[in-house]
Design an enzyme around this catalytic site. Structure first.
Site, PDB file in Angstrom:
ATOM      1  N   HIS A 270       0.890  -1.325   0.185  1.00 19.82           N
ATOM      2  CA  HIS A 270      -0.322  -0.178   0.315  1.00 19.82           C
ATOM      3  C   HIS A 270       0.745   0.817   0.137  1.00 19.82           C
ATOM      4  CE1 HIS A 270      -2.411   3.528   1.820  1.00 19.82           C
ATOM      5  NE2 HIS A 270      -3.598   3.020   1.599  1.00 19.82           N
TER       6      HIS A 270
ATOM      7  N   CYS B 274      -3.876  32.225  -2.221  1.00 17.48           N
ATOM      8  CA  CYS B 274      -1.969  31.936  -1.618  1.00 17.48           C
ATOM      9  C   CYS B 274      -2.219  30.073  -0.826  1.00 17.48           C
ATOM     10  CB  CYS B 274      -1.817  32.656  -1.176  1.00 17.48           C
ATOM     11  SG  CYS B 274      -2.083  33.685   0.612  1.00 17.48           S
TER      12      CYS B 274
HETATM   13  C1  PEP Z   1      -3.389  30.789   4.446  1.00 19.57           C
HETATM   14  O1  PEP Z   1      -4.117  30.574   5.779  1.00 19.57           O
HETATM   15  O2  PEP Z   1      -4.088  30.339   3.340  1.00 19.57           O
HETATM   16  C2  PEP Z   1      -1.813  30.982   4.734  1.00 19.57           C
HETATM   17  C3  PEP Z   1      -1.361  31.038   3.000  1.00 19.57           C
HETATM   18  O3  PEP Z   1      -1.549  31.134   5.821  1.00 19.57           O
HETATM   19  P1  PEP Z   1      -0.551  30.973   6.503  1.00 19.57           P
HETATM   20  O4  PEP Z   1      -0.758  28.987   6.028  1.00 19.57           O
HETATM   21  O5  PEP Z   1       0.355  31.042   6.716  1.00 19.57           O
HETATM   22  O6  PEP Z   1      -1.120  30.644   7.362  1.00 19.57           O
END
Ligand code: PEP
Ligand code: MG
Length: 835
Positions: A409, A785
């Protein structure tokens, strides 16, 4: 004939027949027919057998939609019985006829009657005695004589293959390769071309490219007096296909057939638009092509083959881009351990998934998820993995197991995910109670300690040996260049360090979408200063300590701006709660007290004062920026001074400053006023001009709701899907692992929302925020992001809502470029179909 009705093999055989290749008579059974067989509704057997004449001798092969999904093994020589034995003896000789019958009884006994394979080994000598022994063994085990009627034999073979497809193991294995739960199986019934008999008879398998590299190369084996794929796998007596100094070859033995095989390969490549592996048989009537399957290939070969087909004008570039599974790219992208580095080997196991990765030891999948949620790298160490560990494996940089082999696995999943993996390290001891692993030489490594897994060699190393970046060949670059031409959304990288930025640049990221600046403070030389800052009394004191951090930050930013010259760098201001920089245990506090020359009680008191019930919802992000503005002041100054310093060399710089954890417009106003003031001060002092953009990270639900107000002061809105998911669900990023498996298993959530973007809920919030922001400021730049930025769901979502770019980890950038291109191509194909 459609692939999703009859399966890939059936479709391919039909095309070979149309190409006038010498394919024996073939009948295909559809997914529906096979499903009916599995539930007991047999097809009209006389009608099925009619095309094969009065005395059929048949094979049955599986035909799933995608050959990679596997299926039950082929069964050959159906129709052999006592009467047929006599006739075949006259036709091809006693030994060959007995051999056919023995082979059939063996595979029928093992695969259809499900008898113990050990009882049905093929004898060295194929004669009447050994046949009788096998027939008797069959009768002993089943209390019935071996079936003689070809129609009964065929019906039983079909039934057993249809049922095997529905078995749990087969289902799990194909689902691990991406098959849907209701994937169908077709079956192909074909007249046998024998491969055994008098004169030059035999079978073989040929392919035209190397399955590891994708480079053109004729490979395969031929074995006289053999059937199916017996020539493969170091079979005794098997010969090479092309002339070879090591021994005889088919090219010399049967030059005419060899030449035709090569011609067929070229024809298949052009007409089937694919690199195939062809199964063939030679007998006294000539060459027969029994089967052609898409060549199984490594990820590297997949890329090279797709690019070569397009470069030769056989497929359009769009198809080449569509053919490579984005996740396959990540296999090519992994780092390797530098050959020059010293290897401190903890244990050796089986190299199960390539690439090397380092991280802190974690012993459970939940810990791996928690660690990933904290943005830390980890290595998941398990006795063996089970499907429940899949999310942990996803979250880990590499996986190490004590048990298992290359098809276990962990190995299968590791390769599927592109996660380096070593399995079967049986000399390792895992002590769960003490949270440690024990190496064969007695060394102990506690959970949390750094180790490195080399999935290419099977070694596990202590610490963090030097790494080499992935070596990517020309085909990889070409495929990504083509992808970029089809892509309609930007791809940036989340990069915190110059090394990350360099990787991002190598992978052609269009900028940095998130630089988490706090990571710079965890470096050894800064942590002490950071702690001093936390312990400083009052604003002046704090500013004095921050002045010592300023040049360090300035250097960090200068390095990033230089590496990313000409591309935008989005710097996020300090985000985490301060207590993350402080020790959590007594010993650590004692050390700190010593370092700062403070009484232990003061340190303990300060740590207590900073502790919060819900730190992720507490004094962090912009709240710190407003309560202790000196930190953001220092960071803004470091950014601007770095811009001036790097800009003086003529480097083209584009900088964005991002404010985290915003929930109210006034927060942005306050921070913006201070940042603008510092920019003006730096401009005045240095007599240099520079521009920057200030924007907001939308990661609280309120920021999404109030995006219109916020956009008035923000030139960009970047959605942080990690925190936004946490806050939308009210679900801790660090603790969700504890119950996520149960939730997903019971269908409460379709997937772990930290892994697969929740388009329905979090997505709605993002869409709303984006629309509100854009309504107030039409040119506001929109992006994601969080971790979802590089995923297919995230990218498709962002494209749908007209976002400008996604930002993801540097190694994910090529995967995201390809995913985005595929998503755009899929949409354009939909448009063409609809119009
Ligand atoms: C998020 O909160 O999506 C982010 C990119 O910031 P961190 O992961 O640093 O909190
Ligand atoms: Mg966040």
């Amino acid at each position: 004939m459609k692939t999703n009705v009859f399966g890939g093999r059936a479709k391919c055989l039909q095309r070979l027949i149309r190409m006038e290749l010498p394919v024996p008579v073939t009948v295909a059974l559809s997914f529906e027919a096979v499903h009916d067989i599995a539930v007991g509704h047999m097809p009209d057997m006389p009608a099925l057998l009619a095309p094969f004449g009065a005395q059929p001798l048949l094979s049955v092969r599986p035909s799933s939609e995608d050959p990679d999904w596997g299926g039950p093994g082929a069964i050959l020589n159906i129709g052999m019985n006592n009467d047929r034995l006599t006739e075949m003896t006259d036709l091809i000789g006693a030994e060959a006829a007995h051999s056919l019958y023995l082979r059939f009884v063996q595979s029928y006994a093992v695969h259809v009657a499900r008898l113990d394979p050990d009882e049905f080994d093929l004898p060295a000598l194929a004669d009447a005695r050994s046949l009788q022994v096998m027939l008797d063994a069959y009768e002993m085990e089943t209390d019935e004589p071996f079936p003689q009627d070809p129609a009964v034999q065929l019906a039983e073979v079909l039934r057993s293959m249809a049922r095997a497809w529905d078995g749990t193991t087969a289902r799990l294995l194909r689902q691990a390769k991406g098959a849907p739960a209701d994937a169908g199986l077709g079956l192909v019934v074909q007249a046998m071309a024998l491969g055994v008999g008098q004169g030059e008879c035999g079978s073989g398998v040929i392919q035209y490219v190397d399955e590891q590299t994708g480079a053109p190369k004729i490979k395969g084996r031929y074995l006289g007096q053999s059937q199916g794929r017996e020539a493969l796998g170091n079979a005794a007596g098997a010969i090479y296909l092309t002339r070879d100094a090591r021994g005889q070859s088919l090219e010399e033995l049967c030059p005419e057939e060899f030449t035709r095989l090569v011609e067929y390969g070229a024809l298949c490549r052009v007409r089937l638009r694919e690199e195939m592996q062809v199964e063939f048989t030679i007998d006294d009537t000539g060459l027969h092509i029994l089967d052609a399957v898409r060549l199984q290939r490594s990820s590297r070969a997949a890329v090279r083959i797709a690019v070569a087909l397009a470069e030769d004008g056989i497929i359009p570039r769009e198809d080449a881009v569509m053919r490579v599974e984005p996740s396959a790219l990540s296999e090519l992208l992994h780092r390797q351990i530098s050959p020059l580095t010293r290897r401190d080997i903890i244990v050796r196991g089986i190299a199960a998934s390539p690439g090397a990765a380092r991280g802190r030891i974690v012993l459970t999948a939940a810990e791996a998820q928690a660690s990933a949620a904290r943005g830390e790298t980890c290595i998941l160490v398990r006795r063996e993995t089970t499907p429940e560990d899949i999310r942990g494996m996803h979250a880990a940089q590499a996986v190490l197991t004590m048990r298992g082999g290359v098809t276990s696995h962990a190995a299968v999943i590791g390769r599927g995910l592109g996660v380096p993996c070593v399995v079967g390290a049986s000399d390792l001891v895992i002590n769960r109670k003490r949270s440690q692993i024990i190496a064969p030489d007695g060394r102990r490594f506690a959970a949390g300690e750094m180790i490195t897994v080399d999935g290419t060699t099977g070694q596990v190393l202590a610490g963090e040996p030097a790494m080499l970046e992935a070596a990517l060949d020309g085909a990889f670059q070409t495929l990504l260049d083509w992808s970029d031409a089809f892509r309609d959304i930007g791809v940036r990288a989340n990069a915190d360090t110059p090394a990350d930025a360099q990787t991002a640049r190598n992978f052609a990221a269009e900028g940095i979408g998130l630089c988490r600046t706090e990571h710079m403070f965890f470096e050894d030389d800064r942590l002490g200063v950071m702690r001093e800052m936390i312990f400083s009394e009052g604003s002046d004191d704090r500013r004095a300590v921050l002045d010592r951090l300023l040049p360090m930050q300035r250097e960090d930013f200068a390095a990033l701006f230089s590496i990313m010259s000409g591309k935008t760098v989005c710097v996020r201001l300090f985000d985490p709660p301060l207590h993350e920089f402080l020790p959590s245990d007594r010993a650590g506090m004692r050390d700190l007290a010593e370092q700062l020359a403070l009484p232990l009680s003061v340190v303990v008191e300060r740590v207590d004062a900073l502790s919060e019930y819900n730190p992720m919802l507490g004094m962090r992000g912009v709240r710190l920026g407003i309560a202790i503005p000196e930190i953001y002041d220092m960071q803004a100054r470091a950014i601007f001074e770095a811009m001036v310093a790097v800009g003086r060399n003529g480097t083209e710089i584009s900088v964005e400053i991002m404010i985290p954890l915003v929930s109210a417009m006034r927060e942005v106003e306050l921070v913006k006023a201070r940042v603008d003031a510092i920019a003006n001060a730096v401009r005045a002092k240095t007599r240099m001009t520079f521009d920057y953009h200030l924007g907001v990270m939308v990661e609280t639900p309120r920021a999404a709701l109030r995006a219109a107000d916020i956009a008035e002061h923000a030139s960009f809105l970047s959605f942080g899907t990690n925190d936004l998911t946490q806050m939308t669900y009210g679900l801790s990023r660090d603790d969700a692992g504890r119950f996520m498996s149960a939730y997903v298993q019971q269908g409460v959530y379709p997937e772990d929302p930290f892994h697969t973007m929740d388009v329905e809920g979090v997505g709605e919030l993002i869409a709303m925020g984006a629309a509100r922001g854009r309504a107030r400021r039409p040119d506001v730049v929109l992006s994601i992001c969080g971790e979802h930025g590089g995923s297919r769901t995230g990218i498709e979502f962002c494209r749908k809502h007209g976002f400008d770019y996604v930002s993801c980890s540097p190694f994910r950038v090529p995967v995201a470029r390809l995913t985005a291109a595929q998503s755009a191509l899929r949409d354009s194909r939909k448009t063409i179909t609809n119009s």
